[in-house]
Design a protein around this motif. Structure first.
Motif, PDB file in Angstrom:
ATOM      1  N   ASN A 201     108.134 -24.846 -10.640  1.00 33.42           N
ATOM      2  CA  ASN A 201     108.990 -25.125 -11.872  1.00 33.42           C
ATOM      3  C   ASN A 201     108.448 -26.706 -12.358  1.00 33.42           C
ATOM      4  O   ASN A 201     108.037 -27.470 -11.631  1.00 33.42           O
ATOM      5  N   PRO A 202     108.729 -26.811 -13.666  1.00 36.77           N
ATOM      6  CA  PRO A 202     108.074 -27.981 -14.156  1.00 36.77           C
ATOM      7  C   PRO A 202     108.539 -29.380 -13.548  1.00 36.77           C
ATOM      8  O   PRO A 202     107.917 -30.479 -13.616  1.00 36.77           O
ATOM      9  N   GLU A 203     109.570 -29.190 -12.964  1.00 34.75           N
ATOM     10  CA  GLU A 203     110.373 -30.341 -12.201  1.00 34.75           C
ATOM     11  C   GLU A 203     109.378 -30.730 -11.004  1.00 34.75           C
ATOM     12  O   GLU A 203     109.610 -31.914 -10.530  1.00 34.75           O
ATOM     13  N   ARG A 204     108.487 -29.876 -10.621  1.00 41.59           N
ATOM     14  CA  ARG A 204     107.673 -30.297  -9.416  1.00 41.59           C
ATOM     15  C   ARG A 204     106.393 -30.878  -9.786  1.00 41.59           C
ATOM     16  O   ARG A 204     105.688 -31.514  -9.162  1.00 41.59           O
ATOM     17  N   GLY A 205     106.153 -31.140 -11.247  1.00 43.95           N
ATOM     18  CA  GLY A 205     105.133 -31.942 -11.820  1.00 43.95           C
ATOM     19  C   GLY A 205     104.443 -31.291 -12.928  1.00 43.95           C
ATOM     20  O   GLY A 205     104.791 -29.789 -12.988  1.00 43.95           O
ATOM     21  N   PRO A 206     103.661 -31.804 -13.650  1.00 39.75           N
ATOM     22  CA  PRO A 206     102.877 -31.010 -14.783  1.00 39.75           C
ATOM     23  C   PRO A 206     102.111 -29.651 -14.215  1.00 39.75           C
ATOM     24  O   PRO A 206     101.600 -29.764 -13.112  1.00 39.75           O
ATOM     25  N   ILE A 207     102.004 -28.814 -15.027  1.00 41.67           N
ATOM     26  CA  ILE A 207     101.145 -27.419 -14.697  1.00 41.67           C
ATOM     27  C   ILE A 207      99.753 -27.890 -14.540  1.00 41.67           C
ATOM     28  O   ILE A 207      99.082 -27.020 -13.678  1.00 41.67           O
ATOM     29  N   GLY A 208      99.445 -28.647 -15.336  1.00 40.14           N
ATOM     30  CA  GLY A 208      97.775 -29.191 -14.960  1.00 40.14           C
ATOM     31  C   GLY A 208      97.508 -29.516 -13.413  1.00 40.14           C
ATOM     32  O   GLY A 208      96.607 -29.251 -13.050  1.00 40.14           O
ATOM     33  N   GLU A 209      98.515 -30.320 -12.977  1.00 38.88           N
ATOM     34  CA  GLU A 209      98.406 -30.778 -11.683  1.00 38.88           C
ATOM     35  C   GLU A 209      98.306 -29.561 -10.678  1.00 38.88           C
ATOM     36  O   GLU A 209      97.624 -29.394  -9.870  1.00 38.88           O
ATOM     37  N   LEU A 210      99.130 -28.477 -11.107  1.00 40.15           N
ATOM     38  CA  LEU A 210      99.123 -27.317 -10.180  1.00 40.15           C
ATOM     39  C   LEU A 210      97.798 -26.648 -10.263  1.00 40.15           C
ATOM     40  O   LEU A 210      97.225 -26.164  -9.382  1.00 40.15           O
ATOM     41  N   ILE A 211      97.211 -26.408 -11.673  1.00 36.73           N
ATOM     42  CA  ILE A 211      96.254 -25.715 -11.806  1.00 36.73           C
ATOM     43  C   ILE A 211      95.160 -26.364 -11.195  1.00 36.73           C
ATOM     44  O   ILE A 211      94.083 -25.867 -10.557  1.00 36.73           O
ATOM     45  N   ARG A 212      94.644 -27.833 -11.261  1.00 33.82           N
ATOM     46  CA  ARG A 212      93.682 -28.415 -10.355  1.00 33.82           C
ATOM     47  C   ARG A 212      93.613 -28.291  -9.099  1.00 33.82           C
ATOM     48  O   ARG A 212      92.616 -27.945  -8.550  1.00 33.82           O
TER      49      ARG A 212
END
Length: 208
Positions: free
Chosen positions: A185-196
């Protein structure tokens, strides 16, 4: 916050208004399916989300199963189209690594940021009766074929680890990407960080 109004009028059988209502019902059904699953999805929940009276749904879909079948098919087709478009936008000299990296981003963005339909498919694909899931499964098979090609391209250029069986590696990657719908969920950090992070882990697990 404006109050939601409920449409109590009998819908038109065709035309722009009918198309908008159908789209609203599909969007609402996708959201409810993503939250509650196939067994827990009721027409009354969909009607409330779509701001229509529950009996009005039968003007558009003969049954709950027909509505869910359409949601799953539309969602699966959209997932496949999104991935196809993302890969087509790459330059002609894109490498197999570039293509897999793009596919990882396309999958995660569609699943987590763009579409409730994708979450509905991921969470319900294995729960559906055959007649409900048939068209969607055909689209999902097409989606998997794209990934099969991506891994084959990596293998053909000597960039797939010798100890990775292509089909198993592909399914493990897709399983990990799909699981993000259950915990991110967005509270875990930006989605870009997840994608990278996902791109790095996928590519390091597949390549020598």
């Amino acid at each position: 916050m404006p109050q939601r109004t409920t449409d109590t009028t009998e819908p038109e059988s065709s035309g722009p208004k009918s198309s908008r209502t159908r789209e609203r019902l599909l969007d609402a059904a996708a959201l409810v399916l993503a939250r509650k699953g196939f067994a827990g999805t009721r027409l009354s929940d969909i009607a409330e989300e779509a701001a229509v009276q529950a009996p009005a749904i039968y003007y558009y879909y003969p049954s709950r199963e027909d509505l869910i079948e359409e949601v799953m098919f539309v969602g699966a087709a959209a997932m496949r189209a999104h991935l196809t478009d993302a890969l087509a936008a790459l330059p002609a000299n894109a490498t197999p690594v570039d293509r897999i990296s793009t596919a990882v981003e396309a999958h995660l963005r569609h699943e987590l940021e763009i579409s409730d339909y994708a979450k509905a498919i991921i969470r319900n694909g294995n729960q559906l009766p055959e007649q409900v899931g048939r068209r969607a499964l055909a689209e999902i098979a097409g989606y998997n074929d794209i990934w099969r090609t991506l891994v084959a391209e990596l293998e053909s250029t000597g960039q797939l680890r010798a100890d990775v069986e292509p089909a198993v590696g592909r399914m493990i990657v897709l399983g990990a990407l799909n699981w993000a719908a259950e915990w991110w969920n967005p509270e875990r950090g930006p989605i870009g960080e997840l994608i990278r992070t996902a791109q790095s882990m996928v590519l390091h697990s597949l390549r020598p």
